[in-house]
Design an enzyme around this catalytic site. Structure first.
Site, PDB file in Angstrom:
ATOM      1  N   ARG A  72      56.536  60.604  93.258  1.00  0.00           N
ATOM      2  CA  ARG A  72      56.568  59.805  94.489  1.00  0.00           C
ATOM      3  C   ARG A  72      57.713  60.334  95.340  1.00  0.00           C
ATOM      4  O   ARG A  72      58.871  60.192  94.967  1.00  0.00           O
ATOM      5  CB  ARG A  72      56.749  58.335  94.117  1.00  0.00           C
ATOM      6  CG  ARG A  72      57.426  57.520  95.163  1.00  0.00           C
ATOM      7  CD  ARG A  72      57.223  56.058  94.974  1.00  0.00           C
ATOM      8  NE  ARG A  72      57.866  55.467  93.817  1.00  0.00           N
ATOM      9  CZ  ARG A  72      59.184  55.255  93.690  1.00  0.00           C
ATOM     10  NH1 ARG A  72      60.018  55.633  94.618  1.00  0.00           N
ATOM     11  NH2 ARG A  72      59.660  54.671  92.606  1.00  0.00           N
ATOM     12  N   HIS A  84      59.655  53.491  96.713  1.00  0.00           N
ATOM     13  CA  HIS A  84      58.568  52.749  96.054  1.00  0.00           C
ATOM     14  C   HIS A  84      57.743  51.999  97.102  1.00  0.00           C
ATOM     15  O   HIS A  84      56.531  52.082  97.146  1.00  0.00           O
ATOM     16  CB  HIS A  84      59.159  51.779  95.030  1.00  0.00           C
ATOM     17  CG  HIS A  84      58.152  50.816  94.498  1.00  0.00           C
ATOM     18  ND1 HIS A  84      57.138  51.192  93.655  1.00  0.00           N
ATOM     19  CD2 HIS A  84      57.982  49.487  94.717  1.00  0.00           C
ATOM     20  CE1 HIS A  84      56.385  50.127  93.367  1.00  0.00           C
ATOM     21  NE2 HIS A  84      56.884  49.091  93.999  1.00  0.00           N
ATOM     22  N   TYR A 107      68.718  55.203  92.425  1.00  0.00           N
ATOM     23  CA  TYR A 107      68.294  55.540  91.069  1.00  0.00           C
ATOM     24  C   TYR A 107      67.804  56.970  90.863  1.00  0.00           C
ATOM     25  O   TYR A 107      67.397  57.322  89.774  1.00  0.00           O
ATOM     26  CB  TYR A 107      67.231  54.553  90.575  1.00  0.00           C
ATOM     27  CG  TYR A 107      66.005  54.433  91.468  1.00  0.00           C
ATOM     28  CD1 TYR A 107      64.954  55.330  91.356  1.00  0.00           C
ATOM     29  CD2 TYR A 107      65.899  53.412  92.414  1.00  0.00           C
ATOM     30  CE1 TYR A 107      63.834  55.223  92.156  1.00  0.00           C
ATOM     31  CE2 TYR A 107      64.784  53.305  93.232  1.00  0.00           C
ATOM     32  CZ  TYR A 107      63.755  54.202  93.094  1.00  0.00           C
ATOM     33  OH  TYR A 107      62.660  54.097  93.892  1.00  0.00           O
TER      34      TYR A 107
END
Ligand SMILES: Cc1ncc(C[n+]2csc(CCOP(=O)(O)OP(=O)(O)O)c2C)c(N)n1
Lengths: 374, 325
Positions: free
Chosen positions: A268, A272, A281
Site C-alpha cells: 500500500r 491506510h 509506523y
C-alpha cells in the site's frame, strides 16, 4: 527464461518481511516478459493496452478521490495506490457470471465490473452505503467489518454449486483479515464443501499500522495447505501474473476443483485511509524500494520497448484519465445529499407499522423547521 | 494539580497512571502500539511501557477478548481496545458468553477484571459501522458492568477505576467528544465510578443523558433557560449498574423526565429508565417519561447523521411535550 522468479528484487521489502518465495511473475519490474510453467498466458497487444488503460484510469480515480477528501468533499477515502495491478488483474480474470465480494478498497475491481466510480464515491461521501446494484454488476457491496465477506462468498459459491452454475465467487481480503476467525471459518467451509470460491488476499504488508509479522509467522499463501487447498503467491504488482493466476484459480473452481487461496504480494503506497498517518509506523526507505516495483511503470516499459504502444496511445490514455478526473470531480461536488426520510426506506422489505409511524413523526418534525415553525 | 485536558488526553494519562500503579495491567488492541490507536488514546504508552504491556494484537476481536479471559485467569488485568463500536461484534460471543459469566460459573474462583474500551456513538462523519451505540446489548447481559463517560474528569478517573475494579467493565468513550477540553485535578479524590450525578440543577424537567449526549443535554438546558424554563440535567455516568437514586430524587421534585441517548429508542436504555422511574415516581409524575433517541433504523450514511442524532432541538421538543401534559 526462468520458471519461477525467486526474490525478484533481492533484499527489497521491509526488513521484517520473510523472504519472498515461490512468487509467480510474468512481467518483471523492468518490464521484461518472463514465463512460468504453470501460468502461461497469451495476451494480445490490444488486451495489454487495455490493461494498461485500466491501471492508469483507476490510479487517476484514486488520486482524484484522495484530493477530494483533502478538500472536504469526502468524509474519508481508502486509497488503492500501489495495488492497481492486483485489483485489475483479479477483476479482469472474472467472467460476467462470476461474483466478487470486496472489502472497502477494491475500487479497481469495481472498475472492471462496470461500477460507476461515483457510486463508490457516494459511500465515502456519506450519501449512501454504496449506490451500485450488486446483482447486476456481480460486484457485491463493500464490507467494512473485516473478513465478513469471506463467509458470504463461500455461501454464495455453495449456492452456485447447488444450482449447477459453472461460475465462481471471488472473495477479497487483506493480510490483516487473515487473522479473523470468520476468515478461517470461511476457508474451512470452502474446503469442506469444495465450494467454487477463490480467496484473493492482497498482502499489502500492513493492517493499518500493524505489520504482517504480527499476523503470521509463515508466508500467507502457505496457510492454504493447512486448510487443504492450494495456495499461490503472485507478484501483486504484476498485472499479467495476477490475471493468469486468478484466471486459473477461477477456472479450477468452476470445474469443481474447489477453492484456491491467492496471496497477491504487494504494497500500500498511500495511507491506510485519509485519516491515517503512515509516517508513524513505516520508513520512507521502504516506500522508495516499493516504488521500484510500480505496477504501471512496468507495463508501460514493456509496451514501449516492444512497440506495442506508441506515444499517441499513451497521450490518449492520459487524456482519458483527465476526462475521468473531471467527471469524478464534477459528479462528486454536484452529488446531492439524500433526503432525511431515506433513513427509513428499505430498512425492511415489508415496512413495519411502528417504523412507518416513526417516519411520519420524523417528517412532521422536519416540516416544522422548514415552515419556520420552530 | 489542575490541568486542562481533552477527554482523549485524560484517558491517555489515566491509562498511564493505571499501568504505573499495577504491573499486571496489560493493554491490548489493534494499532494501539506504534500508532497509538486510531484515536491516539494510547499514544506514547508502548514507547514507555514496552511491547509486552501495550500489545499490538493481530486483527481479531474474538482473539483480543478471548485471550484477555485467559490472561485475567492468570491474574492480569487486560484492558482491551476495540477500534470502533461496530467492530465489537466479532468479540461479542467472548464478551457475553465468557467474560460476563465466568465469575459466576466459577463461583468466584476465576477473576475477570477485564476492561473493554469502546469509542462509541456517531457524529464524526464516518462510514458505516463506525458510529454505533451498542450499550444496551451489554447492559442486558448480567455479569458485565457498563459505564459511559462524558468529560475529561470522569475519563481520567473512570478509566483507572474501571481497571482497578474486580468485575468486567465495558467502558464507553464518547468518540465525538474526544477533543472536548476540561479541567482535571489529578490530585483530587475521585467520585465513585458507579454513581450518577446532577450536572445542572433545575426545577421543571429532569433530563437524563450519558456519554456524548450529556453535552447536548446541557446545551438544551442553556437554551431552555433563555426561555425561562429550568432543566435539571443528570449525567448517568453508569449504565449498569444504573444509579437511579439521584434520578428518582430529581423526578420527584420536577415531576417530568426526558431520557436522551443516541441508540435507537426501541429497547434502548431509555425504556429501562422509563419503567423504573415510573415505578418509583408514579405519584410525582406530571407526564409520561419521554425518550429522545436515534430512530429505529440502521445508523444512516453520514450526510444524514445530523438528522438521526438527537440534538438540542429534539431535546427541547421533548421538554415541550412533557410540559404540555
Ligand atoms: C472487525 C473489524 N475490526 C477492525 C476494523 C478496523 N480496521 C479497518 S481496516 C483495518 C486493517 C485491515 O487490514 P488488512 O486486512 O490487511 O486490509 P488493508 O486495509 O490493508 O487492505 C482495521 C483494523 C474493521 N474494519 N473491522
Amino acid at each position: 527464461m526462468t520458471t519461477e522468479v525467486v526474490d525478484p528484487v533481492p533484499g527489497a521489502g521491509a526488513p521484517h518481511l520473510p523472504r519472498q518465495t515461490g512468487l509467480v511473475q510474468l512481467l518483471t519490474p523492468e518490464g521484461e516478459r518472463v514465463q512460468h510453467p504453470d501460468y502461461a498466458i497469451d495476451v494480445t497487444a490490444e488486451e495489454l493496452r487495455d490493461l494498461y488503460r485500466d491501471l492508469v484510469l483507476v490510479r487517476r480515480w484514486d488520486v482524484e478521490a484522495t484530493a477530494l477528501q483533502r478538500q472536504g468533499e469526502l468524509g474519508i477515502w481508502a486509497s488503492l495506490l500501489g495495488q492497481e495491478a492486483a485489483q485489475i488483474g483479479a477483476g479482469r480474470a472474472l467472467r460476467p457470471d462470476d461474483t466478487a465480494f470486496p472489502t472497502y478498497r477494491e475500487h479497481g475491481v469495481a472498475w472492471t465490473r462496470g461500477v460507476d466510480p461515483l457510486h463508490v464515491i457516494s459511500l465515502f461521501r456519506g450519501v449512501d452505503n454504496g449506490g451500485w446494484d450488486p446483482v447486476a454488476t456481480g460486484f457485491n457491496l463493500y464490507t467494512v467489518v473485516i473478513g465478513a465477506q469471506c463467509l458470504h462468498a463461500t455461501g454464495y459459491a455453495m449456492g452456485l454449486q447447488r444450482d449447477g452454475a459453472e461460475s465462481a465467487a471471488l472473495a477479497f481480503l487483506g493480510d490483516g483479515a487473515t487473522s479473523q476467525g470468520e476468515v478461517n471459518e470461511a476457508m474451512i467451509w470452502a474446503a469442506s464443501f469444495s465450494a467454487p470460491v477463490v480467496f484473493f488476499c492482497q498482502n499489502n504488508q500492513y493492517a493499518i499500522s500493524v505489520p504482517l509479522e504480527r499476523q503470521t509467522r509463515i508466508p500467507l499463501y502457505q496457510r492454504a495447505a493447512g486448510f487443504g487447498f492450494p495456495g499461490v503467491r503472485v507478484d501483486g504488482n504484476d498485472v499479467l501474473a495476477v490475471l493468469a493466476v486468478t484466471r486459473a484459480a477461477l477456472a479450477a473452481a468452476r470445474e469443481g476443483q474447489g477453492p484456491t487461496f491467492i496471496e497477491a504480494f504487494t504494497y500500500r503506497m498511500g495511507a491506510h485511509t485519509t485519516s491515517d498517518d503512515p509516517t508513524r509506523y513505516r520508513l520512507a526507505s521502504e516506500l522508495e524500494e516499493w516504488k521500484l516495483r510500480d505496477p504501471i511503470a512496468r507495463v508501460k516499459a514493456y509496451l514501449s520497448r516492444t512497440g506495442t504502444a506508441d506515444a499517441d496511445f499513451f497521450a490518449d490514455v492520459e487524456a482519458q484519465a483527465d476526462e475521468l478526473a473531471v467527471r469524478i470531480r464534477r459528479g462528486t461536488t454536484e452529488m446531492a445529499d439524500p433526503p432525511g426520510r431515506a433513513m427509513f426506506d428499505r430498512v425492511y422489505a415489508e415496512q413495519t407499522p411502528h417504523l412507518a409511524a416513526q417516519q411520519a413523526q420524523f417528517e412532521a418534525y422536519q416540516a416544522g423547521f422548514e415552515g419556520g415553525g420552530h | 494539580m489542575a490541568e486542562t485536558l481533552t477527554i482523549g488526553k485524560a484517558l491517555n494519562l489515566g491509562l498511564r497512571r493505571a499501568m504505573e500503579d499495577d504491573a499486571k495491567v496489560v493493554l491490548m488492541g489493534e494499532d494501539i502500539g506504534r500508532l497509538g490507536g486510531v484515536f491516539r488514546i494510547t499514544d506514547g504508552l508502548q514507547k514507555d511501557f514496552g511491547e509486552d504491556r501495550v500489545v499490538d494484537t493481530p486483527l481479531a476481536e474474538a482473539g483480543i477478548l478471548g485471550t484477555a479471559v485467559g490472561l485475567a485467569m492468570r491474574g492480569y488485568r487486560p484492558v482491551c481496545e476495540i477500534q470502533f463500536d461496530g467492530f465489537v461484534f466479532p468479540a461479542y460471543n467472548q464478551i457475553v458468553t465468557q467474560v460476563a459469566k465466568i465469575h459466576a460459573r466459577s463461583r468466584g474462583r476465576l477473576p475477570m477484571p477485564v476492561v473493554i474500551r469502546i469509542p462509541f456513538g456517531g457524529g464524526i462523519g464516518a462510514v458505516e459501522h463506525h458510529s454505533e451505540s451498542p450499550e444496551a446489548y451489554f447492559a442486558h447481559t448480567p455479569g458485565l458492568k457498563v459505564v459511559a463517560v462524558s468529560n475529561p474528569v470522569d475519563a481520567y478517573w473512570g478509566i483507572q477505576q474501571a481497571i482497578a475494579h474486580p468485575d468486567p467493565v465495558v467502558f464507553l468513550e464518547p468518540k465525538r467528544r474526544y477533543w472536548d477540553k476540561g479541567e482535571v485535578d489529578t490530585g483530587a479524590t475521585p467520585e465513585a465510578l458507579f454513581a450518577s450525578r446532577v450536572v445542572r440543577a433545575g426545577d421543571d424537567v429532569t433530563v437524563l443523558a450519558y456519554g456524548p449526549m450529556v453535552k447536548t443535554a446541557l446545551q438544551a438546558a442553556e437554551a431552555a433557560a433563555e426561555e425561562g424554563r429550568s432543566l435539571e440535567v443528570v449525567d448517568l455516568r453508569t449504565i449498569s449498574p444504573l444509579d437511579l437514586d439521584p434520578v428518582v430524587d430529581s423526578v420527584r421534585r420536577t415531576g417530568r423526565c426526558v431520557v436522551v441517548h443516541e441508540a435507537p429508542v426501541t429497547l434502548g436504555l431509555g425504556a429501562e429508565i422509563a419503567a423504573r422511574v415510573t415505578e418509583h415516581c408514579f405519584h410525582s409524575l406530571e407526564a409520561p417519561v419521554l425518550r429522545v433517541g436515534g430512530y429505529d433504523t440502521p445508523y444512516p450514511p453520514s450526510k444524514l447523521e445530523e438528522e438521526y442524532l438527537p440534538d438540542l432541538d429534539r431535546v427541547l421538543d421533548a421538554v415541550d411535550r412533557a410540559m404540555e401534559f
